[in-house]
Design an enzyme around this catalytic site. Sequence first.
Site, PDB file in Angstrom:
ATOM      1  N   HIS A 141     -66.831  41.063 -62.451  1.00  0.00           N
ATOM      2  CA  HIS A 141     -65.598  40.271 -62.463  1.00  0.00           C
ATOM      3  C   HIS A 141     -65.229  39.863 -63.895  1.00  0.00           C
ATOM      4  CE1 HIS A 141     -62.766  37.227 -60.706  1.00  0.00           C
ATOM      5  NE2 HIS A 141     -63.031  36.617 -61.861  1.00  0.00           N
ATOM      6  N   GLU A 142     -66.189  39.290 -64.610  1.00  0.00           N
ATOM      7  CA  GLU A 142     -65.902  38.842 -65.979  1.00  0.00           C
ATOM      8  C   GLU A 142     -65.657  40.017 -66.916  1.00  0.00           C
ATOM      9  OE1 GLU A 142     -65.127  35.888 -66.337  1.00  0.00           O
ATOM     10  OE2 GLU A 142     -65.982  35.101 -64.478  1.00  0.00           O
TER      11      GLU A 142
END
Length: 494
Positions: free
Chosen positions: A259-260
């Site tokens: 996600h990051e």
Amino acid sequence: MTASESLSALLDHQRETEALAAIAGRLEWDQETMMPPGAAEQRGEESAAISHVLHARRTDSRIGDWLAAAEGAEMTDAQAAMLRHIRRDFDRTRKVPATLAAEIARVTSVAQGRWAAARAADDFPAFAPVLARIVALRQEEGQALADGGDVYDALLDDYEPEMTATRLDAIFGEMRPRLTTLRERVLDRPEPAGLTGAFDEDRQLAFTRTLAQTFGYDLTRGRLDKSVHPFSSGSGADVRITTRVNPLDPFNCFFSTIHEVGHACYEQGIDPAYALTPLGHGVSMGVHESQSRIYENQLGRSRAFAGWMFDRMRDSFGDIGIDDADTFYAVVNRVQRDFIRTESDELQYNLHIMLRFDLERALISGDLAAADLEGAWNERFRADFGYDVPRPSLGCLQDVHWSVGLFGYFPTYSLGNVYAGCLHKALRRDIPDLDDHLARGETAPATSWLRDRVQRHGGLYRPAEVIERACGEAPTAGPLLDYIEAKFGALYDL
């Protein structure tokens, strides 16, 4: 001073402002990752000081003069977009007193530590007075920005320009019934068993670095650290991410990282010519979340990539309690009764966001007092999810956002999911053999498409325009809902 000279002076001034803002961001990154706990009060003063300097630069009266004089200059599309951003920022920042901006920076800097301590102790009353102060400050800021208009919309505009709560209500109103109906059907079905055993922290972090690089994260221009709440920070040549480790749940670490990485690759993928300009960042948090969510879900949790990931996990950890790739795919996408937004499946995630959206609007409007948040959260969670929150760390203290004053941020997560649904539909249309690549751990066809269609433009276009240009049609919730229903309908044999 001629029009072209005014344009040049304005952009030179902005370049220094952008550099100072990057330094302020690095202070925040350090506070979340490496700062000694005893430095919190001093860091609050440091954050307030640099906020005061940035406010002064962003409200410098010369900006108005330069903007007026530059109107007659010949300029590129990129320069015209830069002026649009500078004008918007100038107009908004002038409405907020410098003392208020500095106080918000000071209070929220200190509040991060108070939130972390309250979360660890499951003690919401210890944090409630700090939250009340933050809400009051953001209400004051919103009133200044709204200039008689809707206060929450004024705060939302920081994260998703040109979006309103009324439009979000309409989008969420379309999404909620289809999601809740599907959720009820899925939770009536047996859920797959999970992973077994403990997963060594060092091996998790090593595997996480492999995943980050597999998705194109350039570690020569970034770094990966641990924090209480995973986040991405920076732009251009210095884009940093964090993750967290749970020895019993490595997926927490792995998918938080992917996600990051989506956020980070957006920033790393922006045209280098836009560095230290208003175009050198993601255009909005909704578009930003479209990148992190499509990396994490439509790519990272796909059947094809899950098969590749299954083999690599067994290489790294040995027996993980799962015998085949199909079962692994089901576990990766397991729908279960849980409390934590960041660990939620795609089906239930947006319901977590809608809860936060409604509660933070009530806080900002004054309809909900900060001291009453825990009770309101627990009551709403029970109504939406059908079971009780056992402690604040699984409820109203689980997210860092309100402790740092990010009111208006939460709905951009769901808006990002909507954008990601549109992008995924277009991506599959343009790369019909995508699954063949993902099954080999080759994400480049997808990430290159996203870099070309979305990331490289930075702030050149308006948010919805970015998605429409990439997909060939205006964004709607339909593609996301169709994707979720098809995926989970197949997984749970509905």
